[in-house]
Each structure stands twice: as structure tokens, then as C-alpha cells.
Design an enzyme around this catalytic site. Structure first.
Site, PDB file in Angstrom:
ATOM      1  N   GLY A  62       2.578   2.023  10.878  1.00 53.65           N
ATOM      2  CA  GLY A  62       3.569   3.089  10.737  1.00 53.65           C
ATOM      3  C   GLY A  62       4.318   3.419  12.019  1.00 53.65           C
ATOM      4  N   LYS A  93       0.043   4.254  -0.270  1.00 48.61           N
ATOM      5  CA  LYS A  93      -0.607   5.419   0.374  1.00 48.61           C
ATOM      6  C   LYS A  93      -0.411   6.684  -0.471  1.00 48.61           C
ATOM      7  CE  LYS A  93      -0.239   3.160   4.819  1.00 48.61           C
ATOM      8  NZ  LYS A  93      -0.121   3.263   6.259  1.00 48.61           N
ATOM      9  N   SER A 117       3.480  -2.322  10.449  1.00 48.11           N
ATOM     10  CA  SER A 117       4.937  -2.382  10.655  1.00 48.11           C
ATOM     11  C   SER A 117       5.551  -3.722  10.252  1.00 48.11           C
ATOM     12  CB  SER A 117       5.291  -2.029  12.105  1.00 48.11           C
ATOM     13  OG  SER A 117       4.889  -0.705  12.381  1.00 48.11           O
ATOM     14  N   HIS A 141      -9.784   1.286   5.592  1.00 46.99           N
ATOM     15  CA  HIS A 141      -8.457   1.487   6.179  1.00 46.99           C
ATOM     16  C   HIS A 141      -8.597   2.515   7.310  1.00 46.99           C
ATOM     17  CE1 HIS A 141      -4.281   2.519   6.778  1.00 46.99           C
ATOM     18  NE2 HIS A 141      -3.958   1.437   6.097  1.00 46.99           N
ATOM     19  N   GLU A 177      -6.869   4.869   8.212  1.00 46.31           N
ATOM     20  CA  GLU A 177      -6.581   6.259   7.837  1.00 46.31           C
ATOM     21  C   GLU A 177      -7.807   6.920   7.205  1.00 46.31           C
ATOM     22  OE1 GLU A 177      -2.962   5.380   5.725  1.00 46.31           O
ATOM     23  OE2 GLU A 177      -2.016   4.910   7.649  1.00 46.31           O
ATOM     24  N   GLU A 202      -5.543  -4.874  11.000  1.00 45.84           N
ATOM     25  CA  GLU A 202      -4.473  -3.890  11.201  1.00 45.84           C
ATOM     26  C   GLU A 202      -4.713  -3.117  12.499  1.00 45.84           C
ATOM     27  OE1 GLU A 202      -2.508  -2.672   7.265  1.00 45.84           O
ATOM     28  OE2 GLU A 202      -4.319  -1.482   7.444  1.00 45.84           O
ATOM     29  N   ASN A 244       0.861  -1.187   0.000  1.00 42.76           N
ATOM     30  CA  ASN A 244       0.000   0.000   0.000  1.00 42.76           C
ATOM     31  C   ASN A 244       0.894   1.232   0.000  1.00 42.76           C
ATOM     32  OD1 ASN A 244      -1.845   2.020   0.493  1.00 42.76           O
ATOM     33  ND2 ASN A 244      -2.399   1.337   2.559  1.00 42.76           N
TER      34      ASN A 244
HETATM   35  P1  PGA Z   1       2.882   0.114   7.704  1.00 45.04           P
HETATM   36  O1  PGA Z   1       1.384   0.374   7.108  1.00 45.04           O
HETATM   37  O2  PGA Z   1       3.378  -1.165   7.085  1.00 45.04           O
HETATM   38  O3  PGA Z   1       3.663   1.326   7.293  1.00 45.04           O
HETATM   39  O4  PGA Z   1       2.725  -0.011   9.181  1.00 45.04           O
HETATM   40  C1  PGA Z   1       0.463  -0.665   6.991  1.00 45.04           C
HETATM   41  C2  PGA Z   1      -0.839  -0.182   6.440  1.00 45.04           C
HETATM   42  O5  PGA Z   1      -1.289   0.922   6.788  1.00 45.04           O
HETATM   43  O6  PGA Z   1      -1.486  -0.874   5.639  1.00 45.04           O
END
Ligand code: PGA
Length: 258
Positions: free
Chosen positions: A173, A11, A212, A95, A97, A167, A9
Site C-alpha cells: 500500500g 481487504k 504495490s 497477512h 495486517e 510481501e 485482495n
Molecule cells: P497492495 O497490497 O497491492 O495495495 O500493496 C498488497 C497486499 O496487501 O496483499
């Protein structure tokens, strides 16, 4: 039979040059991948560009979002039909976010799920608890409620050939992934919950973990019985890191599932 599914992803990152570079290298690196499934979710404006490099490759196209409407006066939105027109296979919905920054709620996300199924795309329903919910022991109820809202509106059948990505928000992140054993417990719970409605859908559904993930920690996750893949953010922006994760999936024989 379930296959490991690795999705990158990207983003809100990259530009025409960096994305072209990245996708050319990834397609090349993944040329011999055959035992796991791989997809890339670029920012929406680069879907068409990336799609052109994915023709005849081993990598699928994934979108980061979709609108609930198929067409009409909805300025700025992107429909499932448009994504399908660009050969998209998977679409991320729910997601954290988007739940946080765009106030998307479970009912709205369930509608996205339904429209994707109707058009013939594969929804990846992201679920997960925040730190407060984790600390207070509410992980299970939060995750199951996020799934329940889809089942309540559209029935469990929509989960046929769909994907769930667990997640934990605090792991995204942060550089601090959840423990693989803990993730296994949540995945098992989710699978059992779906099995209450339909055993074969529960056995087939792919449940990814995200938060992560790195080349160093990914194998511990694949070693868990109910972890069927990973959704990778930061590490997917680097060809070497992402390819190492894909290779770990390719080399991990999970064909015992079912
Ligand atoms: P990350 O993001 O691997 O940077 O933790 C995962 C995600 O948001 O799908």
C-alpha cells in the site's frame, strides 16, 4: 508444473453494490483466461455473494482469513469448514495486517495452516519483513523463521500444494514495490530452504510477490524465475487495472518451470 497465480485482495473495501459490479465485470473480462490462475478475496460477508457469480467462471474464491477452530463456541469466527462450504479454494493466512492489528503470531498462523490443509483448502502463507528489519539486513532470517514455524509444528509435507506470498510490509500500500531482482533473491532462498527438506515440494510450491503491484510493474516480476504470481491489493479494486495484471500473467509463458 507451476502456473502463475494472480490474487486480488479486496481487504476491507466495498459494499453490496460495488462488489456485485466489480465481480460481474471481472468474470466477463476473464472469460478467456486459461494459462494462469486467478482468485478474488472479498470481505468475508460477501463471500457467498461473490461465489454465486464465480460458478462456471475462470476465477477462484479466496478468503482473507480463517479461525483455528472448526466449530463451537467461538463467537465472531469463521471456520475452514464454512469456507469450504462456500466453494472457497484459497485462504490468506498471516497477512501482515493481521499480524500487526490482531497480534497473530507464527504459532497461531501455523495452526491455521494445518487446519486448512486438513479440511482440503489451499493456504496462502504471507511472509515478509518490516522496514526496520529490511534496513538492518534481516529480511532473509525473518522470512525463513516465518516458514520454519510451520515446518517445526507440522513438517514440510503441509507445503505440498500450498502457496507462499512474500510481501515486504513496507511495500504494501505504499506505492513503492520492492525491486524484482531483490524479490527473486528472497524467493530463491525460500525455495532452497524448502528444498533442504523436500525437493519436489520446493519445485512445485507457488511463491507469489505482493506489495504495490500495478499493471505497469507486474511484468518485471513475472520475468523473475522464482516469482510465480502476485497478490494484489489496491490495484485489484479497479477492473481495468486488475484485468491488465491478469492479462500480463496470461501472456507470460512461464511453462518452462519445473
Ligand atoms: P497492495 O497490497 O497491492 O495495495 O500493496 C498488497 C497486499 O496487501 O496483499
Amino acid at each position: 508444473m507451476r502456473r502463475l497465480l494472480v490474487i486480488g485482495n479486496w481487504k476491507l473495501n466495498g459494499n453490496k453494490n460495488t462488489i456485485t459490479n466489480l465481480i460481474i465485470k471481472l468474470v466477463e473480462a476473464c472469460a478467456n483466461i486459461s494459462k494462469c490462475s486467478v482468485a478474488i478475496a472479498p470481505p468475508v460477508v460477501y463471500l457467498d455473494l461473490v461465489m454465486r457469480y464465480l460458478i462456471n467462471s475462470n476465477i477462484w474464491l479466496c478468503a482473507q482469513n480463517v479461525d483455528v477452530h472448526v466449530s463451537g463456541a467461538f463467537t465472531g469466527d469463521v471456520s475452514a469448514a464454512m469456507l469450504q462450504d462456500l466453494n472457497t479454494r484459497y485462504v490468506l493466512i498471516g497477512h501482515s495486517e493481521r499480524r500487526i492489528h490482531h497480534k497473530e503470531n507464527d504459532t497461531y498462523i501455523a495452526k491455521k495452516f494445518f487446519i486448512l490443509k486438513k479440511i482440503g483448502l489451499i493456504p496462502i502463507l504471507c511472509i515478509g519483513e518490516n522496514k526496520r528489519e529490511f534496513d538492518s539486513g534481516h529480511t532473509e532470517s525473518v522470512c525463513l523463521n516465518q516458514i520454519k514455524s510451520v515446518i517445526k509444528l507440522f513438517g514440510v509435507e503441509v507445503f505440498n500444494n500450498s502457496v507462499i506470498a512474500y510481501e515486504p510490509i513496507w511495500a504494501i500500500g505504499s506505492g513503492m514495490s520492492a525491486s524484482p531482482e531483490r524479490v527473486q533473491i528472497v524467493h530463491k532462498l525460500v525455495r532452497n530452504y524448502i528444498a533442504n527438506y523436500n525437493v519436489s515440494i520446493a519445485n512445485e510450491i507457488v511463491i507469489q510477490y505482493g506489495g504495490s503491484i500495478t499493471p505497469e510493474n507486474v511484468t518485471q516480476f513475472f520475468n523473475q524465475k522464482d516469482i510465480d504470481g502476485v497478490l494484489v491489493g489496491s490495484a485489484s479494486l479497479n477492473v481495468d487495472s486488475f484485468y491488465k495484471i491478469v492479462q500480463a500473467a496470461e501472456n507470460h509463458d512461464k511453462s518452462y518451470h519445473g
